[in-house]
Design a protein around this motif. Structure first.
Motif, PDB file in Angstrom:
ATOM      1  N   LEU A 354       0.863  -1.183   0.000  1.00 53.83           N
ATOM      2  CA  LEU A 354       0.000   0.000   0.000  1.00 53.83           C
ATOM      3  C   LEU A 354       0.895   1.226   0.000  1.00 53.83           C
ATOM      4  N   ILE A 355       0.781   2.095  -1.026  1.00 49.98           N
ATOM      5  CA  ILE A 355       1.651   3.277  -1.021  1.00 49.98           C
ATOM      6  C   ILE A 355       0.889   4.572  -0.749  1.00 49.98           C
ATOM      7  N   ASP A 356      -0.450   4.531  -0.876  1.00 46.38           N
ATOM      8  CA  ASP A 356      -1.192   5.769  -0.629  1.00 46.38           C
ATOM      9  C   ASP A 356      -2.643   5.457  -0.297  1.00 46.38           C
ATOM     10  N   GLN A 357      -3.238   6.197   0.635  1.00 42.83           N
ATOM     11  CA  GLN A 357      -4.675   6.088   0.822  1.00 42.83           C
ATOM     12  C   GLN A 357      -5.276   7.471   0.996  1.00 42.83           C
ATOM     13  N   PHE A 358      -6.561   7.561   0.664  1.00 42.67           N
ATOM     14  CA  PHE A 358      -7.190   8.868   0.576  1.00 42.67           C
ATOM     15  C   PHE A 358      -8.665   8.731   0.908  1.00 42.67           C
ATOM     16  N   LYS A 359      -9.171   9.663   1.724  1.00 43.03           N
ATOM     17  CA  LYS A 359     -10.595   9.633   2.044  1.00 43.03           C
ATOM     18  C   LYS A 359     -11.237  10.883   1.449  1.00 43.03           C
ATOM     19  N   HIS A 360     -12.231  10.686   0.604  1.00 37.84           N
ATOM     20  CA  HIS A 360     -12.876  11.825  -0.045  1.00 37.84           C
ATOM     21  C   HIS A 360     -13.629  12.637   0.993  1.00 37.84           C
ATOM     22  N   PRO A 361     -13.342  13.956   1.089  1.00 32.69           N
ATOM     23  CA  PRO A 361     -13.938  14.762   2.168  1.00 32.69           C
ATOM     24  C   PRO A 361     -15.467  14.832   2.075  1.00 32.69           C
ATOM     25  N   ASN A 362     -16.021  14.795   0.890  1.00 37.56           N
ATOM     26  CA  ASN A 362     -17.476  14.932   0.767  1.00 37.56           C
ATOM     27  C   ASN A 362     -18.210  13.609   0.828  1.00 37.56           C
ATOM     28  N   THR A 363     -17.747  12.635   0.018  1.00 40.78           N
ATOM     29  CA  THR A 363     -18.478  11.359  -0.061  1.00 40.78           C
ATOM     30  C   THR A 363     -18.076  10.385   1.038  1.00 40.78           C
ATOM     31  N   GLY A 364     -16.887  10.585   1.625  1.00 42.46           N
ATOM     32  CA  GLY A 364     -16.418   9.640   2.638  1.00 42.46           C
ATOM     33  C   GLY A 364     -15.846   8.372   2.030  1.00 42.46           C
ATOM     34  N   ASN A 365     -15.843   8.265   0.709  1.00 37.09           N
ATOM     35  CA  ASN A 365     -15.260   7.094   0.047  1.00 37.09           C
ATOM     36  C   ASN A 365     -13.755   7.041   0.285  1.00 37.09           C
ATOM     37  N   VAL A 366     -13.263   5.816   0.438  1.00 35.07           N
ATOM     38  CA  VAL A 366     -11.829   5.643   0.689  1.00 35.07           C
ATOM     39  C   VAL A 366     -11.186   4.988  -0.534  1.00 35.07           C
ATOM     40  N   SER A 367     -10.037   5.499  -0.923  1.00 38.25           N
ATOM     41  CA  SER A 367      -9.332   4.844  -2.028  1.00 38.25           C
ATOM     42  C   SER A 367      -7.936   4.421  -1.582  1.00 38.25           C
ATOM     43  N   HIS A 368      -7.484   3.310  -2.137  1.00 37.34           N
ATOM     44  CA  HIS A 368      -6.139   2.805  -1.854  1.00 37.34           C
ATOM     45  C   HIS A 368      -5.342   2.753  -3.144  1.00 37.34           C
ATOM     46  N   CYS A 369      -4.053   3.017  -3.023  1.00 32.70           N
ATOM     47  CA  CYS A 369      -3.176   2.811  -4.172  1.00 32.70           C
ATOM     48  C   CYS A 369      -2.080   1.832  -3.769  1.00 32.70           C
ATOM     49  N   TYR A 370      -1.946   0.760  -4.544  1.00 32.50           N
ATOM     50  CA  TYR A 370      -0.928  -0.262  -4.272  1.00 32.50           C
ATOM     51  C   TYR A 370       0.113  -0.252  -5.377  1.00 32.50           C
ATOM     52  N   ARG A 371       1.349  -0.470  -4.988  1.00 30.56           N
ATOM     53  CA  ARG A 371       2.416  -0.630  -5.990  1.00 30.56           C
ATOM     54  C   ARG A 371       2.748  -2.114  -6.101  1.00 30.56           C
ATOM     55  N   ILE A 372       2.675  -2.635  -7.309  1.00 31.04           N
ATOM     56  CA  ILE A 372       3.048  -4.032  -7.541  1.00 31.04           C
ATOM     57  C   ILE A 372       4.350  -4.050  -8.338  1.00 31.04           C
ATOM     58  N   VAL A 373       5.348  -4.703  -7.753  1.00 32.16           N
ATOM     59  CA  VAL A 373       6.629  -4.833  -8.458  1.00 32.16           C
ATOM     60  C   VAL A 373       6.680  -6.238  -9.057  1.00 32.16           C
ATOM     61  N   TYR A 374       6.742  -6.279 -10.378  1.00 30.62           N
ATOM     62  CA  TYR A 374       6.820  -7.562 -11.069  1.00 30.62           C
ATOM     63  C   TYR A 374       8.276  -7.871 -11.384  1.00 30.62           C
ATOM     64  N   ARG A 375       8.684  -9.082 -11.093  1.00 28.20           N
ATOM     65  CA  ARG A 375      10.011  -9.528 -11.527  1.00 28.20           C
ATOM     66  C   ARG A 375      10.032 -11.043 -11.464  1.00 28.20           C
ATOM     67  N   HIS A 376      10.359 -11.649 -12.550  1.00 29.16           N
ATOM     68  CA  HIS A 376      10.481 -13.100 -12.559  1.00 29.16           C
ATOM     69  C   HIS A 376      11.852 -13.458 -12.021  1.00 29.16           C
ATOM     70  N   LEU A 377      11.921 -14.576 -11.288  1.00 27.08           N
ATOM     71  CA  LEU A 377      13.197 -14.958 -10.697  1.00 27.08           C
ATOM     72  C   LEU A 377      14.163 -15.473 -11.748  1.00 27.08           C
ATOM     73  N   GLU A 378      13.611 -15.995 -12.829  1.00 22.25           N
ATOM     74  CA  GLU A 378      14.482 -16.720 -13.746  1.00 22.25           C
ATOM     75  C   GLU A 378      14.431 -16.241 -15.204  1.00 22.25           C
ATOM     76  N   LYS A 379      13.737 -15.129 -15.453  1.00 31.39           N
ATOM     77  CA  LYS A 379      13.776 -14.581 -16.819  1.00 31.39           C
ATOM     78  C   LYS A 379      13.373 -13.101 -16.840  1.00 31.39           C
ATOM     79  N   THR A 380      13.643 -12.461 -17.975  1.00 29.88           N
ATOM     80  CA  THR A 380      13.240 -11.072 -18.148  1.00 29.88           C
ATOM     81  C   THR A 380      11.788 -11.033 -18.605  1.00 29.88           C
TER      82      THR A 380
END
Ligand code: PHE
Length: 406
Positions: A354-380
């Motif tokens: 999880l790299i960021d979260q945010f709560k909308h001041p008017n609607t109260g909705n919450v959003s999350h931002c996730y960073r996914i790092v892709y890397r294969h162990l054995e190939k490019t």
């Protein structure tokens, strides 16, 4: 109506509102990397077994510790928690942290889960090795399945006397005399002998494995099942890493297991956590590699068993972020998302956080931002390959977790 059930090892468990195991998690059961010949976890385990066999011998020179490495990872919540005095409201009991088959059965979250049963069977000295399961984030050092060693040493009054030189009272006359250093029931003297013995044994073990020069330090800790409790840290390449947890077994546990007239110590450690620095293995996922480039390196080790793993090669990372609004109607927890990424991203995912979260001041909705790092162990990986998996994760997160992509 017929109820759904999960089958593990030929036994079926009726699903209920606690069930949260996934087919992916269940597929790890039975792999037993710690028992596979030539696997680094097996080699590392053997070093610990050798230590316990050599270090503790009976009158006639025979080893006094027994080793258990084939106990089924399915345990009752009683074994994993209650028998170890874990409070009813302890966070580790949460569905978001452990893998449940149903309300009464789960995949063990630590090998300590077998402590009480083994003591009940009359055992005093043993080490349990096994796979353990925890819901967690994914990165180079965290994986939902890993392996532990859990040891117990219970003293007979005679043994205490031998260590001490003179007669020792195990119990305190004033049962209310508990403090940071000891449990009320035990005498100051017995507590000190056992604590010293525990620390000496584990430092000897760590030195035996990592060499005499290894730098270490003791830290006070808390576990519900021991008091006092400690953590041993070792210095590896200038970084302090947690090597193990331990302490004097709570008297109530011994009493419930029929050994109420005794005192003893226990410890638990993660095999990967120690095998990684020992063999210089940079990523915990490598323990699951079927690539011969990994496993072959552990053949024909030198006599001292020490070797430095050489990364097959370093492949570039691909970083993709994902942002979404959390559902309002449903509970959402980050571990659900981490697990989903593990399920659909598999071996391609190196990290997700999880790299960021945010709560909308008017609607109260919450959003999350996730960073996914892709890397294969054995190939490019190509960007196109990554995009395909990333897209799948987006779709599944929408369908399964009810999130709304931003
Ligand atoms: N079970 C603890 C863990 O998984 C380790 C431990 C075992 C601590 C036995 C004390 C005694 O972290």
């Amino acid at each position: 109506a017929a109820s759904k059930s999960v089958v593990v090892d030929g036994k079926s468990y009726i699903e209920d509102e606690y069930t949260n195991v996934t087919p992916k998690i269940l597929s790890f059961i039975g792999t037993n990397n710690h028992n596979r010949c030539g696997h680094p976890l097996n080699l590392f385990k053997q070093r610990l077994v050798d230590f316990f066999y050599d270090h503790f011998r009976g009158r006639t020179g025979n080893p006094i510790f027994s080793i258990y490495d084939k106990i089924n990872p399915v345990v009752t919540t009683n074994e994993n928690f209650d028998s170890l005095l874990v409070p009813k409201d302890h966070p580790s009991r949460n569905k978001t942290d452990s893998y449940y088959l149903n309300k009464t059965h789960m995949l063990r979250a630590h090998c300590t889960a077998h402590q009480s049963e083994l003591i009940k069977m009359g055992l005093d000295n043993f080490v349990v090795f096994g796979d353990v399961y925890r819901r967690d984030e994914i990165d180079a050092t965290h994986y939902p399945v890993f392996h532990q060693a859990d040891g117990v040493h219970i003293f007979t009054p005679n043994e205490l006397e031998l260590i001490n030189g003179t007669n020792v009272n195990v119990f305190d006359n004033d049962k209310n005399n508990s403090n940071d250093e000891k449990q009320g029931v035990y005498s100051k003297e017995a507590n000190e002998i056992v604590t010293d013995h525990l620390k000496k044994t584990l430092v000897t073990m760590i030195k035996k494995v990592f060499g005499e020069e290894i730098e270490y330090r003791w830290i006070s800790e808390y576990f519900p099942f021991t008091h006092p409790s400690f953590e041993l840290e070792i210095n590896y390449n200038g970084q302090w890493i947690e090597a193990l947890g331990c302490g004097v077994i709570r008297h109530e546990i011994l009493k419930n297991a029929g050994a109420g007239n005794r005192i003893g110590w226990a410890f638990g450690l993660g095999l990967e956590r120690l095998a990684m620095p020992f063999y210089s293995i940079p990523d915990i996922r490598l323990f699951w590699s079927k690539d011969s480039g990994f496993l072959n390196q552990f053949q024909n080790l030198p006599k001292d068993g020490r070797m430095k793993y050489k990364p097959i090669s370093i492949y570039p990372q691909c970083i993709n972020d994902i942002s979404f609004w959390l559902p309002k109607e449903k509970q959402f927890c980050s571990n659900d998302f981490y697990e989903l990424v593990g399920n659909y991203g598999g071996q391609l995912v190196e990290q997700v956080k999880l790299i960021d979260q945010f709560k909308h001041p008017n609607t109260g909705n919450v959003s999350h931002c996730y960073r996914i790092v892709y890397r294969h162990l054995e190939k490019t990986l190509s960007q196109a390959e990554v995009n395909e998996v990333h897209k799948l994760i987006e779709i599944k997160a929408t369908q399964i977790l009810g999130v709304k992509l931003r």
